[in-house]
Structure formats: C-alpha cells, structure tokens
Design a protein around this motif. Structure first.
Motif, PDB file in Angstrom:
ATOM      1  N   PHE A  54      -8.969   1.312  -0.774  1.00  0.00           N
ATOM      2  CA  PHE A  54      -8.646   1.082  -2.246  1.00  0.00           C
ATOM      3  C   PHE A  54      -8.931   2.243  -3.132  1.00  0.00           C
ATOM      4  CE2 PHE A  54     -10.628  -3.437  -1.242  1.00  0.00           C
ATOM      5  CZ  PHE A  54      -9.297  -4.060  -0.882  1.00  0.00           C
ATOM      6  N   SER A  55      -9.718   3.229  -2.884  1.00  0.00           N
ATOM      7  CA  SER A  55     -10.078   4.184  -3.809  1.00  0.00           C
ATOM      8  C   SER A  55      -9.099   4.969  -3.527  1.00  0.00           C
ATOM      9  CB  SER A  55     -11.429   4.840  -3.189  1.00  0.00           C
ATOM     10  OG  SER A  55     -12.545   4.079  -3.257  1.00  0.00           O
ATOM     11  N   LYS A  56      -8.392   5.508  -2.370  1.00  0.00           N
ATOM     12  CA  LYS A  56      -7.208   6.212  -2.128  1.00  0.00           C
ATOM     13  C   LYS A  56      -5.860   5.706  -3.135  1.00  0.00           C
ATOM     14  CE  LYS A  56      -6.566   8.026   1.760  1.00  0.00           C
ATOM     15  NZ  LYS A  56      -6.098   8.103   3.213  1.00  0.00           N
ATOM     16  N   LYS A  57      -5.781   4.460  -2.800  1.00  0.00           N
ATOM     17  CA  LYS A  57      -4.567   3.656  -3.708  1.00  0.00           C
ATOM     18  C   LYS A  57      -4.936   3.998  -5.216  1.00  0.00           C
ATOM     19  CE  LYS A  57      -1.978   3.153  -0.340  1.00  0.00           C
ATOM     20  NZ  LYS A  57      -2.622   4.229   0.870  1.00  0.00           N
ATOM     21  N   VAL A  58      -6.017   3.895  -5.626  1.00  0.00           N
ATOM     22  CA  VAL A  58      -6.384   3.875  -7.045  1.00  0.00           C
ATOM     23  C   VAL A  58      -5.798   5.471  -7.498  1.00  0.00           C
ATOM     24  CG1 VAL A  58      -8.189   3.886  -8.678  1.00  0.00           C
ATOM     25  CG2 VAL A  58      -8.119   2.013  -7.216  1.00  0.00           C
ATOM     26  N   PHE A  59      -6.378   6.380  -6.850  1.00  0.00           N
ATOM     27  CA  PHE A  59      -6.281   7.806  -7.035  1.00  0.00           C
ATOM     28  C   PHE A  59      -4.647   8.006  -6.975  1.00  0.00           C
ATOM     29  CE2 PHE A  59     -10.585   8.070  -7.172  1.00  0.00           C
ATOM     30  CZ  PHE A  59     -11.102   9.054  -8.151  1.00  0.00           C
ATOM     31  N   LEU A 157      -7.088  -2.691  -8.968  1.00  0.00           N
ATOM     32  CA  LEU A 157      -6.397  -3.040  -7.942  1.00  0.00           C
ATOM     33  C   LEU A 157      -5.102  -4.025  -7.903  1.00  0.00           C
ATOM     34  CD1 LEU A 157      -9.411  -3.492  -5.433  1.00  0.00           C
ATOM     35  CD2 LEU A 157      -7.823  -1.710  -5.837  1.00  0.00           C
ATOM     36  N   GLY A 158      -4.683  -4.447  -9.510  1.00  0.00           N
ATOM     37  CA  GLY A 158      -3.636  -5.033  -9.937  1.00  0.00           C
ATOM     38  C   GLY A 158      -2.279  -4.275  -9.520  1.00  0.00           C
ATOM     39  N   GLY A 159      -1.263  -4.958  -9.934  1.00  0.00           N
ATOM     40  CA  GLY A 159       0.064  -4.602  -9.640  1.00  0.00           C
ATOM     41  C   GLY A 159       0.224  -3.992  -8.304  1.00  0.00           C
ATOM     42  N   ASN A 160       0.915  -2.896  -7.777  1.00  0.00           N
ATOM     43  CA  ASN A 160       1.250  -2.665  -6.346  1.00  0.00           C
ATOM     44  C   ASN A 160      -0.135  -1.866  -5.876  1.00  0.00           C
ATOM     45  OD1 ASN A 160       3.679  -3.794  -6.056  1.00  0.00           O
ATOM     46  ND2 ASN A 160       4.796  -1.826  -6.954  1.00  0.00           N
ATOM     47  N   THR A 161      -1.128  -1.603  -6.304  1.00  0.00           N
ATOM     48  CA  THR A 161      -2.375  -0.815  -5.773  1.00  0.00           C
ATOM     49  C   THR A 161      -3.053  -1.389  -4.823  1.00  0.00           C
ATOM     50  OG1 THR A 161      -2.482   0.210  -7.905  1.00  0.00           O
ATOM     51  CG2 THR A 161      -4.352   0.621  -6.272  1.00  0.00           C
ATOM     52  N   TYR A 164      -0.499  -2.254  -1.779  1.00  0.00           N
ATOM     53  CA  TYR A 164      -0.076  -0.986  -0.866  1.00  0.00           C
ATOM     54  C   TYR A 164      -1.672  -0.743   0.037  1.00  0.00           C
ATOM     55  CZ  TYR A 164       4.406   0.337  -2.253  1.00  0.00           C
ATOM     56  OH  TYR A 164       5.895   0.347  -2.418  1.00  0.00           O
ATOM     57  N   ALA A 165      -2.519  -0.987  -0.544  1.00  0.00           N
ATOM     58  CA  ALA A 165      -3.710  -0.727   0.102  1.00  0.00           C
ATOM     59  C   ALA A 165      -3.997  -1.849   1.315  1.00  0.00           C
ATOM     60  CB  ALA A 165      -4.926  -0.861  -0.847  1.00  0.00           C
ATOM     61  N   LEU A 166      -3.854  -3.097   1.040  1.00  0.00           N
ATOM     62  CA  LEU A 166      -3.590  -4.076   2.168  1.00  0.00           C
ATOM     63  C   LEU A 166      -2.912  -3.563   3.099  1.00  0.00           C
ATOM     64  CD1 LEU A 166      -4.020  -7.216   0.109  1.00  0.00           C
ATOM     65  CD2 LEU A 166      -5.760  -6.276   1.386  1.00  0.00           C
ATOM     66  N   ARG A 167      -1.445  -3.087   2.847  1.00  0.00           N
ATOM     67  CA  ARG A 167      -0.443  -2.869   3.955  1.00  0.00           C
ATOM     68  C   ARG A 167      -1.237  -1.668   4.746  1.00  0.00           C
ATOM     69  NH1 ARG A 167       5.182  -2.672   4.441  1.00  0.00           N
ATOM     70  NH2 ARG A 167       5.164  -4.531   3.833  1.00  0.00           N
ATOM     71  N   ALA A 168      -1.665  -0.618   4.032  1.00  0.00           N
ATOM     72  CA  ALA A 168      -2.257   0.417   4.749  1.00  0.00           C
ATOM     73  C   ALA A 168      -3.293   0.248   5.671  1.00  0.00           C
ATOM     74  CB  ALA A 168      -2.756   1.664   3.642  1.00  0.00           C
ATOM     75  N   LEU A 169      -4.107  -0.775   5.417  1.00  0.00           N
ATOM     76  CA  LEU A 169      -5.169  -1.322   6.265  1.00  0.00           C
ATOM     77  C   LEU A 169      -4.677  -2.304   7.339  1.00  0.00           C
ATOM     78  CD1 LEU A 169      -7.544  -2.063   3.306  1.00  0.00           C
ATOM     79  CD2 LEU A 169      -8.237  -0.380   5.109  1.00  0.00           C
ATOM     80  N   GLY A 170      -3.545  -2.600   7.542  1.00  0.00           N
ATOM     81  CA  GLY A 170      -2.944  -3.413   8.417  1.00  0.00           C
ATOM     82  C   GLY A 170      -2.810  -5.013   8.295  1.00  0.00           C
ATOM     83  N   LYS A 171      -3.164  -5.357   6.919  1.00  0.00           N
ATOM     84  CA  LYS A 171      -3.234  -6.684   6.579  1.00  0.00           C
ATOM     85  C   LYS A 171      -1.588  -7.136   6.548  1.00  0.00           C
ATOM     86  CE  LYS A 171      -4.342 -10.652   5.368  1.00  0.00           C
ATOM     87  NZ  LYS A 171      -4.895 -11.979   6.296  1.00  0.00           N
ATOM     88  N   GLN A 219       5.303  -8.327   6.682  1.00  0.00           N
ATOM     89  CA  GLN A 219       5.809  -6.838   6.739  1.00  0.00           C
ATOM     90  C   GLN A 219       7.164  -6.655   7.047  1.00  0.00           C
ATOM     91  OE1 GLN A 219       2.454  -4.493   8.223  1.00  0.00           O
ATOM     92  NE2 GLN A 219       3.782  -2.896   9.258  1.00  0.00           N
ATOM     93  N   ALA A 220       7.731  -7.310   8.308  1.00  0.00           N
ATOM     94  CA  ALA A 220       8.797  -6.947   8.817  1.00  0.00           C
ATOM     95  C   ALA A 220       9.721  -7.571   7.908  1.00  0.00           C
ATOM     96  CB  ALA A 220       8.940  -7.522  10.243  1.00  0.00           C
TER      97      ALA A 220
END
Length: 235
Positions: A54-59, A157-161, A164-171, A219-220
């Motif tokens: 979450f923090s990485k995507k915010v930055f 964490l709104g918008g695409n943030t 994109y974090a969820l996708r990076a985590l595998g959700k 995702q697919a």
C-alpha cells in the motif's frame, strides 16, 4: 444490475478471438495472460506486506515508479520492515524525521499514510485472523467493494492505487487501465466517470458475466480485454 447495461457486452469468445487476431494466435495471447494467487496463499501473506505494498503504491502515485523501487530497501529499513505494531508506535516527531531523510522520497503527507494505513490494518485484524485473511476472503465477484473499503478506511488508496496494490499482492482483481475503460465506454456499458458507483457496478457485472462464460480469473480477463482493443497490435 439491469441486463440492458450489458446488452452490448461481447461474449468472451468474441473478445478472445479478436485478441488472437491482433496478437498472432492463441499461444501468443496465452503467454500474455497470468493468474492471481490462490486465496489460501493470499491468507498466508504477512500483514506487513500489505502495508508495504500500500505504501509503495501511494509513493508511486504521480511519481516515477523506478525511483520508488530503487529507494524501497531504505523505506523497509526506516519503517521497521513495515511491522504493523512498530509502525503504530511511531509518534508524529519520528514520522516527520523520517520524511526528511534523503534516503527515501521526502513527502511528509505520504509518509503519514504509512501509519494511517497501519491503523486500518490493525482495526481489521482485530475482527479477523489477519488483514491478509480478510482480503483473501473477499470475493473477486465484488472486488470493487474491496476497492471502496480501501478508499473509505485507508489513506490515499482510492483511484487506481488500491487496485494496483491488490494486483501486486496477488489478489484477483481487474484494473481500470486506459484500454479497459475505453472498451466499456465504447460498448456503452458505462458513461461519464469511470469511478462512479454506477460505472463500477456495471463493470463488475460485466467481468462477472465474462468469468461465468470463461472460468478465467478477473486478472486474466482484464488483460484479455486490454489486448483486444487499443493501440497494442503485435508487430
């Protein structure tokens, strides 16, 4: 969701066929598709990894992603590997000092979100085995509901943030990229703002229908729609 809103939605096979024609055949298309982690693997993730992502995507939002990635080891060091309990104990003075450290990206408001999102995660894990379990249990057929939760209770964490974090985590989640949103606009499935409650509900319903037809992950399907339209033809 009214069936009329999905009247112009193509069948999965039509989307898949067009993607194959654009990309050079089924093998080429399949090489571009990927699937998320299984729910049981999501549940095994540490809550610290959720706070870190979450923090990485915010930055990364509004900034050069490469720069954030290069500096990320220092973020991990300065914020105790995003250990939730330790971050919760960080006073304002410590956050402000961290925000002035040239080893990371010096943005105090974004640094504050690290503790804010740790508070959100801590609140959730009090009612669940862990925040990871909470996310794992959330159905992909209502993934926009999880987006809304992160937007309401999280920090930035709104918008695409959040997605994109969820996708990076595998959700398992689709993403509202330019090509994906263009597809739904052109099919008159959405109109106006893509992030309105009505639009998100229509897009979720469309993905649910495509998933029922195909058995594919969100995702697919998201990637498949993106490569079936837009300026991404194979050379």
């Amino acid at each position: 969701m009214s069936d009329n809103l999905l009247a112009n939605l193509e069948h999965y096979q039509a989307i898949y066929q067009r993607a194959c024609e654009r990309k050079g055949g089924p093998d080429a298309v399949e090489s571009l598709l990927s699937d998320p982690l299984a729910d049981k693997d999501i549940a095994r993730l540490g809550d610290d990894r959720f706070l870190a992502e979450f923090s990485k995507k915010v930055f990364q939002s509004g900034f050069v992603w490469r720069v954030v990635r290069n500096k990320w080891p220092e973020f991990e060091r300065l914020f105790f590997e995003f250990n939730i309990d330790k971050v919760l104990l960080m006073p304002d003075e410590m956050l402000e000092k961290r925000a002035q450290d040239p080893a990371i990206i010096r943005n105090y408001k974004k640094v504050q979100t690290i503790r804010d999102n740790a508070i959100m995660i801590d609140s959730v894990r009090r009612d669940h085995d862990s925040f990871a379990q909470f996310v794992a249990n959330w159905p992909a057929t209502d993934i926009t509901g999880l987006w809304a939760y992160l937007k309401k209770y999280g920090a930035r964490l709104g918008g695409n943030t959040g997605p994109y974090a969820l996708r990076a985590l595998g959700k398992d989640t689709f993403l509202l990229t330019r090509d994906v949103t263009s597809y739904f606009s052109q099919r008159d499935i959405i109109s106006g703002g893509v992030t309105s409650k009505r639009s998100l509900s229509a897009i979720q319903a469309a993905f649910n229908q495509l998933q029922a037809q195909s058995g594919r992950s969100m995702q697919a399907l998201s990637t498949l729609i993106a490569i079936s339209v837009g300026d991404n033809l194979a050379a």
